[in-house]
Design an enzyme around this catalytic site. Structure first.
Site, PDB file in Angstrom:
ATOM      1  N   GLU A   1       0.799  -1.222   0.000  1.00 58.41           N
ATOM      2  CA  GLU A   1       0.000   0.000   0.000  1.00 58.41           C
ATOM      3  C   GLU A   1       0.835   1.276   0.000  1.00 58.41           C
ATOM      4  O   GLU A   1       0.294   2.368  -0.151  1.00 58.41           O
ATOM      5  CB  GLU A   1      -0.947  -0.017   1.212  1.00 58.41           C
ATOM      6  CG  GLU A   1      -2.043  -1.069   1.075  1.00 58.41           C
ATOM      7  CD  GLU A   1      -2.936  -1.174   2.294  1.00 58.41           C
ATOM      8  OE1 GLU A   1      -2.539  -0.675   3.368  1.00 58.41           O
ATOM      9  OE2 GLU A   1      -4.029  -1.756   2.172  1.00 58.41           O
TER      10      GLU A   1
ATOM     11  N   GLU B   1       7.685 -21.503   7.903  1.00 50.75           N
ATOM     12  CA  GLU B   1       7.926 -20.615   9.043  1.00 50.75           C
ATOM     13  C   GLU B   1       8.992 -21.169   9.983  1.00 50.75           C
ATOM     14  O   GLU B   1       9.547 -20.448  10.815  1.00 50.75           O
ATOM     15  CB  GLU B   1       6.648 -20.369   9.836  1.00 50.75           C
ATOM     16  CG  GLU B   1       6.174 -21.541  10.661  1.00 50.75           C
ATOM     17  CD  GLU B   1       5.044 -21.146  11.613  1.00 50.75           C
ATOM     18  OE1 GLU B   1       5.189 -21.413  12.817  1.00 50.75           O
ATOM     19  OE2 GLU B   1       4.035 -20.581  11.145  1.00 50.75           O
TER      20      GLU B   1
END
Length: 318
Positions: A102, A133
């Site tokens: 963004e 992860e």
């Protein structure tokens, strides 16, 4: 003794060790008083969730001094050409990618300036990538591929504060002289310890045991909003609370550009259109043309010598 075939479950002792780690995490704590939540009316469940969420801003507020210190350090690096890199797995990684994606339309940054890395790569944005992860080595490889430099900042994000990918990213980055920030939701986390700037927003046990996409995720989103937004304010990407570096890539943003120029200058529509046309649609330049009474080239030169900050550029026109 064998470790088993690739993809097979780890031996029982490994599970026991991991379970012991989870048992001491606030974000993993079980809440007996909510054990019957599935029997409640829907409105009561919604009220319970809303009550839980209302506690998040106070938890973030407790970390504001550490957030501010991290922002100042990040802005100093970025002013010298460094990048802001988020690194996380699962929900934490997705939030980092979201915040990074963004920045270009909001602040007209280069997509390479703010980067989101998620364990397992782009596929992990929509599908769980098993085991990603758990790999600190994967984080090191991702940062190596990115060409990490000492001017960059790496923000490791992990609700538990123990995720190997996030901790590994911070450890790798710090060893190479980059600025490091560790954002977690548990006190005394390995991630905060590994980072130069540790931010621990302790949101407490979740409504659903261990579901850190809830309060912890909300807290992480709030902190990431602060890290990127305030950094961009410090870099001169705003004029007051106006997004003067907004990238007008669609009709809504083109309309917003004109509104921003109008709010900043109070000029009539005709003058705004002329200024935006002369400056190639650059909002900050158009404001300087109108308020400073200069032409487009002079506006561009003034902003260059002012490192993109509009107020200092304006002061040079009077």
């Amino acid at each position: 003794m064998t470790n088993g075939t690739p993809g097979s479950p780890p031996p029982a002792p490994a599970y026991a060790e991991l379970r012991a780690q989870l048992d001491v995490l606030t974000t993993e704590a079980f809440r007996p008083e909510l054990a019957g939540i599935d029997r409640l009316p829907t409105l009561d469940i919604a009220r319970a969730m809303n009550t839980e969420d209302a506690a998040v801003p106070a938890a973030v507020a407790a970390e504001l001094p550490r957030i501010a210190a991290a922002v100042d350090a990040i802005a100093a690096r970025m002013a010298r050409g460094g990048r802001l890199v988020y690194a996380g797995a699962g929900t934490a990684g997705r939030l980092g990618v979201l915040d990074a994606s963004e920045c270009p339309p909001t602040f007209n940054t280069d997509p390479a300036d703010v980067v989101g890395l998620i364990a397992g790569g782009p596929t992990a944005l929509v599908t769980a990538v098993e085991g990603a992860e758990d790999s600190a080595e994967l984080a090191a490889a991702d940062l190596t591929e990115l060409g990490l430099t000492p001017e960059d900042t790496v923000v490791g994000i992990s609700a538990s504060g123990r995720t190997p990918y996030a901790v590994g990213a911070v450890e790798f980055a710090r060893a190479r002289g980059a600025l490091t920030v560790g954002l977690s939701c548990n006190a005394g986390s390995a991630l905060a310890t590994a980072a130069e700037h540790g931010i621990e927003v302790v949101t407490g046990p979740e409504l659903l045991t261990g579901s850190t996409r809830l309060k912890a995720g909300t807290a992480q989103k709030l902190v990431l909003n602060m890290l990127s937004t305030i950094t961009m304010i410090r870099l001169g990407k705003t004029y007051g609370n106006l997004m003067v570096d907004v990238r007008a890539s669609n009709e809504k943003l083109r309309a917003r550009s004109r509104r921003i120029v109008a709010l900043a200058t109070g000029a009539p529509d005709e003058e705004i259109e002329a200024a935006l046309t002369a400056t190639g649609g650059e909002v900050k330049h158009a404001i300087l043309v109108i308020l400073g009474g200069v032409d487009a080239k002079t506006a561009a030169d003034l902003l260059t010598t002012s490192n993109g900050h509009l107020r200092p550029a304006l002061s040079k026109t009077h």
